[in-house]
Design a protein around this motif. Structure first.
Motif, mmCIF file in Angstrom:
data_model
loop_
_atom_site.group_PDB
_atom_site.id
_atom_site.type_symbol
_atom_site.label_atom_id
_atom_site.label_comp_id
_atom_site.label_asym_id
_atom_site.label_seq_id
_atom_site.Cartn_x
_atom_site.Cartn_y
_atom_site.Cartn_z
ATOM 1 N N THR A 43 -37.074 105.692 21.181
ATOM 2 C CA THR A 43 -37.602 106.549 23.088
ATOM 3 C C THR A 43 -37.349 105.726 24.233
ATOM 4 N N GLY A 44 -36.204 104.680 23.791
ATOM 5 C CA GLY A 44 -36.316 103.992 24.848
ATOM 6 C C GLY A 44 -35.471 104.745 25.896
ATOM 7 N N GLU A 45 -35.714 103.677 27.527
ATOM 8 C CA GLU A 45 -35.533 104.400 28.397
ATOM 9 C C GLU A 45 -34.165 104.229 29.057
ATOM 10 N N SER A 46 -32.744 105.150 29.090
ATOM 11 C CA SER A 46 -31.614 104.153 29.292
ATOM 12 C C SER A 46 -30.585 105.036 30.430
ATOM 13 N N GLY A 47 -29.398 104.053 30.763
ATOM 14 C CA GLY A 47 -29.673 104.767 32.596
ATOM 15 C C GLY A 47 -28.182 103.795 32.821
ATOM 16 N N ILE A 48 -27.799 104.061 34.103
ATOM 17 C CA ILE A 48 -26.408 103.562 34.804
ATOM 18 C C ILE A 48 -27.134 102.760 35.703
ATOM 19 N N TYR A 49 -27.350 101.587 36.690
ATOM 20 C CA TYR A 49 -27.043 100.849 37.841
ATOM 21 C C TYR A 49 -26.007 100.904 38.420
ATOM 22 N N VAL A 50 -26.023 101.163 39.817
ATOM 23 C CA VAL A 50 -24.560 101.128 40.561
ATOM 24 C C VAL A 50 -24.707 100.111 41.546
ATOM 25 N N VAL A 51 -24.014 99.162 41.794
ATOM 26 C CA VAL A 51 -24.217 97.934 41.687
ATOM 27 C C VAL A 51 -22.731 97.613 42.694
ATOM 28 N N ASP A 52 -23.349 97.306 44.686
ATOM 29 C CA ASP A 52 -22.547 97.534 45.279
ATOM 30 C C ASP A 52 -22.384 95.775 45.875
ATOM 31 N N VAL A 53 -20.938 95.590 45.366
ATOM 32 C CA VAL A 53 -20.774 94.189 45.481
ATOM 33 C C VAL A 53 -19.505 93.540 46.942
ATOM 34 N N SER A 54 -19.162 94.717 47.591
ATOM 35 C CA SER A 54 -18.761 94.347 49.421
ATOM 36 C C SER A 54 -19.429 93.292 49.375
ATOM 37 N N ARG A 55 -20.390 92.584 49.171
ATOM 38 C CA ARG A 55 -20.269 91.505 50.091
ATOM 39 C C ARG A 55 -20.865 90.868 48.438
ATOM 40 N N PRO A 56 -20.124 89.739 48.349
ATOM 41 C CA PRO A 56 -20.511 88.847 46.916
ATOM 42 C C PRO A 56 -21.758 87.987 46.371
ATOM 43 N N GLU A 57 -21.949 87.935 47.602
ATOM 44 C CA GLU A 57 -22.840 87.196 47.688
ATOM 45 C C GLU A 57 -24.029 87.897 47.773
ATOM 46 N N LYS A 58 -24.105 88.794 47.801
ATOM 47 C CA LYS A 58 -25.308 89.706 48.186
ATOM 48 C C LYS A 58 -25.814 91.045 47.161
ATOM 49 N N PRO A 59 -25.091 90.769 45.728
ATOM 50 C CA PRO A 59 -25.139 92.338 45.165
ATOM 51 C C PRO A 59 -26.167 93.326 45.284
ATOM 52 N N THR A 60 -26.154 94.673 45.638
ATOM 53 C CA THR A 60 -27.931 95.573 45.658
ATOM 54 C C THR A 60 -26.748 96.767 44.818
#
Length: 435
Positions: A130-147
């Motif tokens: 029953t668990g939820e699955s999905g995808i996070y899209v993470v911006d690492v254009s500034r590698p010091e601050k992944p968002t």
């Protein structure tokens, strides 16, 4: 270090405690004999990143002259700068997502500086039912601050892979959910359009159905070769697809334009059960051209890992090498239990009983590998990281090994002359082959 923490409202669920993986070991699994000093030969350990403990996967990105490593694990993402000293990665950024499940083979878009992080249904105390699955899209254009740019729910979530130049993602696994067809043996692939990474679009209809002698079954992972063919591994073998361009379609007939939503079969199929008794192929590599194929150019081969855990080591998963000959006319798509098609196995390699192994360990399954020239480096969990000469793929030969006593090796990566090993207990080991 920049630190981004995702609010509990984004990631929390109210699901039952996680069940261990059907075909994957739990994330923490170092098994070593008390007093075992480990074994090292033909390789030198030049560095270690202990604060990456829990590491499952790694990727490398370039920002001009800057060389950066992004590590994923159940903690989320950790980012390290390799520029000044590649043997001593420097922590520079982190995205905290505690409670993820494994994050195997996390992939990146090197041009757009994006990370695609899978949420397995077992994450955050969920389960495959029953668990939820999905995808996070993470911006690492500034590698010091992944968002996190976006999150989208997907009916699958064990691994997520780039196809067609990372314009689309193919996401597969794990075991089927309770609301999925009863006759499925596991989850196939769902396609997500990430041309606009802030607004991913998931196509409702899955692909790569009927892969196991006509039954829809567990797709574990996808690797794209240097010609653009996407190789899908899972229960039932390894099958390759074109995802762009005009190609002859050996299943439908005629010439068609391939897309990520309507891929065209290239070759592949089930692997001979004498080489992979479980039929569960975990990941693969298809060498293209003389540089990758070496002396075996002209012989179309596919390398694949069987992941399988039995009591003792002798029956655990192996590295398999198979010929694609005889599979170009859709044979792997017409295979049935009464008329099965299998690729011809030309070589295998197992860590059980090999020099440098811990005979007391019962954890010997093959896992991820990376190939440069004729040297293949592969993880074998608590049996460590092994270096194989595969210049003759019919006779893979161990030339070096790195098995510290507390090894939990999940994935090795060649990068600028070093091998970076994602070890779930030790963090990231930095190795130099001396053999």
């Amino acid at each position: 270090m920049a630190l981004t923490t995702v609010a509990a409202t984004l990631i929390a669920t109210e699901l039952p405690a996680a069940a261990c993986g059907e075909d994957d070991k739990p994330a923490v699994q170092a098994k070593h004999t008390a007093g075992d000093p480990g074994a090292i030969k033909g390789v030198r350990a030049v560095g270690n990143v202990p604060d990456a403990a829990g590491a499952i996967s790694a990727n490398f990105l370039q920002y001009g002259h800057r060389d950066v490593m992004v590590v994923s694990g159940e903690f989320g993402l950790k980012v390290y700068d390799l520029t000044r000293n590649p043997a001593a990665p420097k922590a520079i950024g982190q995205l905290s997502l505690p409670g993820l499940w494994e994050t195997e083979d996390t992939e990146v878009d090197a041009k757009r500086k994006l990370v695609f992080l899978s949420r397995d249904p077992r994450a955050f105390e969920g389960n495959t039912h029953t668990g939820e699955s999905g995808i996070y899209v993470v911006d690492v254009s500034r590698p010091e601050k992944p968002t996190i740019l976006s999150y989208v729910r997907v009916p699958a979530g064990h691994t997520t892979s780039c196809v067609d130049g990372c314009r689309y993602l193919w996401t597969g696994g794990p075991a089927k959910a309770d609301d999925q067809p009863a006759d499925w043996g596991g989850r196939p692939i769902w396609v997500t359009d990430v041309r606009d990474p802030r607004h991913p679009v998931v196509h409702p209809d899955p692909i790569e159905l009927a892969r196991n002698d006509g039954q829809t079954d567990y797709v574990h992972d996808v690797q794209v070769d240097s010609a653009g063919v996407a190789w899908v591994s899972g229960r039932g073998g390894v099958r390759g697809y074109w995802t762009s361009g005009l190609h002859r379609d050996p299943v439908r007939g005629g010439v068609h334009r391939a897309t990520a939503l309507a891929p065209i079969p290239y070759a592949g199929g089930g692997v001979d059960e004498t080489a992979a008794p479980s039929k569960f192929l975990h990941n693969s590599f298809h060498p293209v051209g003389p540089r990758e194929a070496g002396a075996w150019r002209g012989h179309d081969l596919v390398y694949a890992t069987e992941e399988n855990f039995l009591d003792g080591c002798a029956g655990d998963g192996v590295l398999t090498i198979s010929s694609l000959a005889g599979s170009y006319n859709g044979e792997g798509w017409r295979s049935t239990p009464t008329d099965p098609f299998r690729l011809q196995s030309i070589g295998t390699w197992s860590v059980a009983g090999q020099e440098g192994s811990d005979p007391a360990s019962d954890d010997c399954s093959a896992h991820y590998f990376d190939l440069r020239d004729h040297v293949l480096v592969q993880s074998f969990y608590s049996q460590g990281t092994r270096f194989l000469d595969v210049s003759d793929p019919t006779n893979p030969r161990q030339i070096a090994y790195f098995r510290p006593a507390d090894a939990s090796s999940w994935a090795p990566y060649w990068h600028d002359g070093y091998v970076y090993v994602a070890d779930n207990v030790r963090g990231v080991d930095v190795l130099k082959l001396t053999a």
